[in-house]
Design a protein around this motif. Sequence first.
Motif, mmCIF file in Angstrom:
data_model
loop_
_atom_site.group_PDB
_atom_site.id
_atom_site.type_symbol
_atom_site.label_atom_id
_atom_site.label_comp_id
_atom_site.label_asym_id
_atom_site.label_seq_id
_atom_site.Cartn_x
_atom_site.Cartn_y
_atom_site.Cartn_z
ATOM 1 N N GLY A 1 15.302 15.849 -21.187
ATOM 2 C CA GLY A 1 14.956 13.859 -21.610
ATOM 3 C C GLY A 1 14.513 13.277 -20.679
ATOM 4 O O GLY A 1 13.524 12.935 -19.977
ATOM 5 N N PHE A 2 14.655 13.999 -18.808
ATOM 6 C CA PHE A 2 14.347 13.279 -17.793
ATOM 7 C C PHE A 2 13.187 14.097 -18.006
ATOM 8 O O PHE A 2 11.589 13.673 -17.172
ATOM 9 N N ARG A 3 12.627 15.852 -18.178
ATOM 10 C CA ARG A 3 11.040 15.706 -18.106
ATOM 11 C C ARG A 3 10.720 15.106 -19.368
ATOM 12 O O ARG A 3 9.273 14.716 -18.761
ATOM 13 N N THR A 4 11.231 15.073 -20.155
ATOM 14 C CA THR A 4 10.052 13.693 -21.389
ATOM 15 C C THR A 4 10.222 12.296 -20.744
ATOM 16 O O THR A 4 8.827 12.227 -20.982
ATOM 17 N N PHE A 5 10.582 11.882 -19.941
ATOM 18 C CA PHE A 5 10.269 10.662 -19.084
ATOM 19 C C PHE A 5 9.401 10.670 -17.860
ATOM 20 O O PHE A 5 9.149 9.353 -18.543
ATOM 21 N N LEU A 6 9.115 12.033 -17.297
ATOM 22 C CA LEU A 6 8.093 12.084 -16.301
ATOM 23 C C LEU A 6 7.031 11.947 -17.167
ATOM 24 O O LEU A 6 5.995 11.712 -17.120
ATOM 25 N N PRO B 1 12.300 10.008 -24.161
ATOM 26 C CA PRO B 1 13.289 10.864 -23.774
ATOM 27 C C PRO B 1 14.854 10.840 -24.911
ATOM 28 O O PRO B 1 15.913 11.401 -25.063
ATOM 29 N N LEU B 2 14.869 9.500 -24.981
ATOM 30 C CA LEU B 2 17.127 9.160 -25.474
ATOM 31 C C LEU B 2 16.615 9.792 -26.648
ATOM 32 O O LEU B 2 17.388 10.958 -27.503
ATOM 33 N N THR B 3 15.435 9.725 -27.714
ATOM 34 C CA THR B 3 15.342 10.788 -29.163
ATOM 35 C C THR B 3 15.341 12.232 -28.559
ATOM 36 O O THR B 3 16.868 12.647 -29.288
#
Length: 249
Positions: A18-23, A114-116
């Motif tokens: 999720g964190f990597r997706t957020f970036l 990221p949440l999904t």
Amino acid sequence: MTPVAIHTVCETLAYAVGFRTFLWTRQRLAPGAFKHKDEVAWIAVSAIVGAALGAKLSYWLDDPLTAFANFPDLRNLLLGKSIIGALLGGLLGVELCKKIAGIQQSTGDAFVLPLTVGMCIGRVGCYLAGLQDHTYGNATSLPWGVDFGDGIARHPTQIYEILFLLAQYAWIHLRRHELAPGDRFRAFMIGYLLFRLLVEFIKPLFYAYPGHMSGLQWLCIAGLLYYHRDLPRIAQILFKGNRSAWEPR
């Protein structure tokens, strides 16, 4: 590997992915969400702290008999958590941070993917953890009922949630050009809260509140009330594709 270990591995993976997706998503899908790099850090910390507190408080609200069993022994208080409380707590943490820091632009759109992704990975862990996770559904005679270890075929509500999250994201992404800044996150929250409000009716009720509903369902209602002014507008855009239904905000 024990159910607890499986769940822990999936939960850790959910946070990491999720964190990597957020970036990635804050640069590609929501480039206007943050004007300065320091805003990313402040918003992220506020979201994490708010989510952690909300997740724990919502568990205490939903199942107080278990949470406060053997009180003042604190071990039971530290066991459970809920994603509904995490989402609402994170929302409050971010909004408070933005108010203090004077951040005006919408930042929620950067969190939708990221949440999904993170929630889907987390629900895989819940599914594999079986009965110990307390996220399973009631008994069912439907052909896809799953025996989680007690000999009873139950609604695989974890799978229902994964399918809903993926379908919801696909629909929001399809309509993203018709939504105002911040509306993708509002649509995500409204959709998920509605889903959880309904799906909780086919899950065990650990503690009944007024209306014979769970504490989590009342939290869902509180969250939907928070978004009540946005709900008609976003619903019209998502289901009718009417750009004139909103004004940039």
